[in-house]
Design an enzyme around this catalytic site. Structure first.
Site, short mmCIF file in Angstrom:
data_model
loop_
_atom_site.label_atom_id
_atom_site.label_comp_id
_atom_site.label_asym_id
_atom_site.label_seq_id
_atom_site.Cartn_x
_atom_site.Cartn_y
_atom_site.Cartn_z
CG HIS A 57 -9.56 114.21 0.76
ND1 HIS A 57 -9.17 115.34 0.09
CD2 HIS A 57 -9.59 113.23 -0.17
CE1 HIS A 57 -8.97 115.06 -1.19
NE2 HIS A 57 -9.23 113.76 -1.38
CG HIS A 59 -13.21 111.37 -3.94
ND1 HIS A 59 -13.30 112.40 -4.85
CD2 HIS A 59 -12.00 111.49 -3.36
CE1 HIS A 59 -12.18 113.10 -4.83
NE2 HIS A 59 -11.37 112.56 -3.94
CD GLN A 152 -12.42 112.77 -10.14
OE1 GLN A 152 -13.33 112.95 -9.36
NE2 GLN A 152 -11.83 111.62 -10.27
CG HIS A 210 -8.02 116.61 -5.08
ND1 HIS A 210 -9.20 117.01 -4.51
CD2 HIS A 210 -8.05 115.23 -5.12
CE1 HIS A 210 -9.93 115.93 -4.22
NE2 HIS A 210 -9.26 114.85 -4.58
CD GLU A 213 -4.00 112.27 -5.76
OE1 GLU A 213 -4.23 111.08 -5.45
OE2 GLU A 213 -4.89 113.05 -6.16
CG ASP A 309 -8.61 109.96 -1.52
OD1 ASP A 309 -9.55 110.62 -1.97
OD2 ASP A 309 -7.53 109.84 -2.11
#
Length: 431
Positions: A57, A59, A152, A210, A213, A309
């Site tokens: 995971h 970005h 996102q 996701h 969260e 992340d």
């Protein structure tokens, strides 16, 4: 005749003094003493040899963008999202590629050869997807990079979110992402989970979402994700990332939820560094730390793997590409300090993550790909404690990174002249 032999290696399962013979890019022998020659030899000298680290995971489209367009002064998730919203329209393909490749250089030096990156699809230009698809091809010889189409700003919430995600998949992004808790309503979040799982089933793709969260214990999209996984026959191909709301849920509900997740064979991806940094911001004391229930999920047989992340981006100003740093933090936050528990946490950045990512030929058995790391540590426990130097990193049996051992030189009368990376001050048995 082997291409390479690593001599006197300690393995994560506790075996010591093992020779690893490599031929044709794969492990060809794993024996106490290999009586053979090789084109190259590495003397591990009783140090730990592990399969290469995996990050399920990340970005990569945002990495190394810290300070653009300005710093996240509050350090909060919402300010990070706002900053990314300001930066995103200015992103260029060349700048994205440059940052991603520089991060991949760092990753290789850390023994991190497998990365799953989410790709923001909320900007209909899809410059992020174009850039990372190109990066995927550039780094293919040394890093396996998987890409997730990640809406996102919300699959339904973003103005062109639905169409943009489909176009990203058509371009070659291979995993379906989502963020149901960021939709406008719980109902739109539920609908997004159903729609995205349907897309994955129709295209024969995996899902990495996701999910929840948030500190809100009523954010329960993981329940929907588990149900839709079973409905569409996606068992084993679905990951729920973060799941921080489980930290705040009552135990009775969780006693129902975890078996549902196990029935769906959900892969769980907590992100210890970012989760404990961003969650619990509305609390005074007692203060929640936000990481999901790692111990309980593992005990139920769910596959739990840790993600990094973020590294130096609008959400997280820290990070070094070191998956042992991630596991080290997880050890403390989950209070899993036992010997067996440390091995479980080491597995969460190696074999468990490989399972989450569906990697073929991964591991430390004969026939596995020789994607290996020699660490300046004796065993798993020491590796988690020290986060040691990666002395050698091998891809398909070829050295792609080398780091000199960390040795401190002392100038103390009557004391040793050097200390080897922390190894020289481990406890010694009495007598």
């Amino acid at each position: 005749m082997f291409d390479l032999i690593i001599r006197s290696a300690n393995l994560p399962d506790g075996r010591k003094g093992v020779d690893i013979g490599v031929a044709g890019g794969r492990i060809a022998a794993l024996e106490r003493k290999i009586d053979a020659q090789a084109g190259e030899e590495i003397d591990a000298g009783g140090r730990l040899v592990s399969p290469a680290f995996c990050d399920p995971h990340f970005h990569m489209d945002a990495t190394l963008s810290l300070g653009l367009p300005r710093m996240n002064v509050s350090g909060t998730l919402l300010e990070g999202i706002s900053l990314w919203g300001e930066l995103r329209p200015t992103l260029t393909k060349d700048a994205l590629i440059d940052r991603a490749l520089r991060y991949c250089d760092l990753a290789v030096s850390q023994g991190l050869l497998f990365i799953r990156s989410h790709v923001d699809t909320s900007d209909p230009r899809l410059v992020t997807a174009e850039a990372l698809l190109e990066v995927r091809e550039i780094v293919r010889p040394y890093i396996e990079l998987q890409l997730v189409a990640f809406p996102q700003d919300g699959y339904y919430r973003a103005p062109e979110g639905v169409a943009a995600l489909e176009r990203a998949l058509d371009m070659g992004v291979e995993i379906v992402g989502g963020i149901p808790h960021f939709e406008r309503t719980m109902e739109e979040g539920r609908r997004s989970v159903e729609a995205l799982c349907r897309i994955a089933a129709e295209r024969g793709l995996a899902v990495d979402m996701h999910c929840d969260e948030t500190d809100d214990p009523m954010s329960r999209h993981i329940e929907t994700l588990a149900a839709e996984t079973v409905r569409f026959g996606l068992q084993g191909r679905v990951a729920g990332s973060h799941l921080t709301s489980m930290h705040s849920m009552d135990n009775y509900y969780v006693s129902k939820l975890i078996p549902l997740m196990a029935e769906a064979d959900i892969n769980v991806i907590p992100n210890p560094l970012i989760n404990i940094m961003l969650q619990g911001r509305h609390d005074t004391y007692p203060k929640r730390r936000g990481m999901t229930r790692v111990r309980e999920l593992m005990a139920a047989g769910l596959n739990v793997s840790f993600g990094h992340d973020c590294v130096m981006d609008p959400w997280y100003s820290m990070g070094s590409g070191d998956m042992l740093e991630v596991a080290h933090m997880a050890l403390h936050v989950s209070q899993m300090g036992g010997v067996a528990e440390k091995k479980m946490l080491f597995d969460a950045v190696t074999v468990n993550s490989a399972r989450t990512m569906g990697l073929e030929g991964y591991g430390l058995d004969v026939g596995c790909k020789a994607d290996l790391v020699v660490l300046q540590a004796e065993d798993v426990q020491e590796a988690l404690r020290l986060k040691p130097a990666r002395l050698f990193v091998l891809k398909a049996g070829k050295v792609v990174s080398r780091t000199a051992p960390v040795v401190s030189e002392l100038f103390l009368e009557g004391r040793p002249r050097t200390i080897d990376g922390g190894r020289d001050f481990v406890p010694r048995a009495a007598g």
